[in-house]
Design an enzyme around this catalytic site. Structure first.
Site, PDB file in Angstrom:
ATOM      1  N   ALA A   1       0.950  -1.074   0.073  1.00  0.00           N
ATOM      2  CA  ALA A   1       0.065   0.030   0.034  1.00  0.00           C
ATOM      3  C   ALA A   1       0.886   1.365   0.060  1.00  0.00           C
ATOM      4  O   ALA A   1       0.762   2.418  -0.634  1.00  0.00           O
ATOM      5  CB  ALA A   1      -1.021  -0.010   1.268  1.00  0.00           C
ATOM      6  N   GLU A   2       1.707   1.346   0.943  1.00  0.00           N
ATOM      7  CA  GLU A   2       2.822   2.565   1.057  1.00  0.00           C
ATOM      8  C   GLU A   2       3.472   2.940  -0.232  1.00  0.00           C
ATOM      9  O   GLU A   2       3.624   3.696  -0.836  1.00  0.00           O
ATOM     10  CB  GLU A   2       3.574   2.481   2.019  1.00  0.00           C
ATOM     11  CG  GLU A   2       4.339   3.766   2.401  1.00  0.00           C
ATOM     12  CD  GLU A   2       4.689   4.134   3.829  1.00  0.00           C
ATOM     13  OE1 GLU A   2       5.430   4.986   3.702  1.00  0.00           O
ATOM     14  OE2 GLU A   2       4.650   3.557   4.589  1.00  0.00           O
ATOM     15  N   SER A   3       3.845   1.630  -0.977  1.00  0.00           N
ATOM     16  CA  SER A   3       4.763   1.768  -2.265  1.00  0.00           C
ATOM     17  C   SER A   3       3.965   2.352  -3.394  1.00  0.00           C
ATOM     18  O   SER A   3       4.220   3.298  -3.960  1.00  0.00           O
ATOM     19  CB  SER A   3       5.245   0.312  -2.641  1.00  0.00           C
ATOM     20  OG  SER A   3       6.268  -0.248  -1.573  1.00  0.00           O
TER      21      SER A   3
END
Length: 137
Positions: A57-59
């Site tokens: 998700a953060e990527s």
């Protein structure tokens, strides 16, 4: 991949994303899609590790934020992430789709939905990135 942006290529094949096996299949400032294998990203009971979903998700949200930040001559850095894990995944791949909630000059917030190969929702996450001047600017 849907874009040849240097910002996207800077994220791929390096660091944690590469170790997790993340592949980005579509990337723009309006939508980022990528996938990650479950195998190798599991906790001891054979389930997809919740932290792995957060890395995916953060990527994806960071890539979208970086593409958005370019128009202001800035870079994006994550400042907050939260995630809800709805079900487990034990095999195959999970796919994340990141879509913006807010795209401003100083902050960008993304909602990321992670699904399994059957299209079932595994995780939903929200990421906020701060847009700041590039180091050395």
């Amino acid at each position: 991949m849907a874009t040849d942006s240097e910002a996207v290529h800077a994220f791929l094949g390096k660091g944690l994303d590469a170790r997790m096996g993340i592949e980005v299949t579509e990337a723009s400032a309006e939508r980022v899609v990528g996938r990650m294998p479950v195998e190798g990203n599991q906790q001891p009971f054979g389930l997809l590790h919740g932290g792995a979903s957060c890395v995916l998700a953060e990527s994806l949200g960071s890539i979208g934020s970086t593409l958005h930040a370019q128009q202001y001559g800035k870079v994006a850095v994550g400042i907050e992430i939260n995630a809800t894990h709805h079900r487990s995944a034990t095999e195959g791949h999970v796919t994340g789709v990141a879509e913006p909630v807010h795209l401003g000059r100083t902050l960008a917030t993304w909602e990321i939905t992670v699904t399994d190969d059957g299209g079932r929702k595994v995780c939903t996450a929200r990421l906020t990135c701060m847009l700041r001047e590039a180091p050395g600017s």
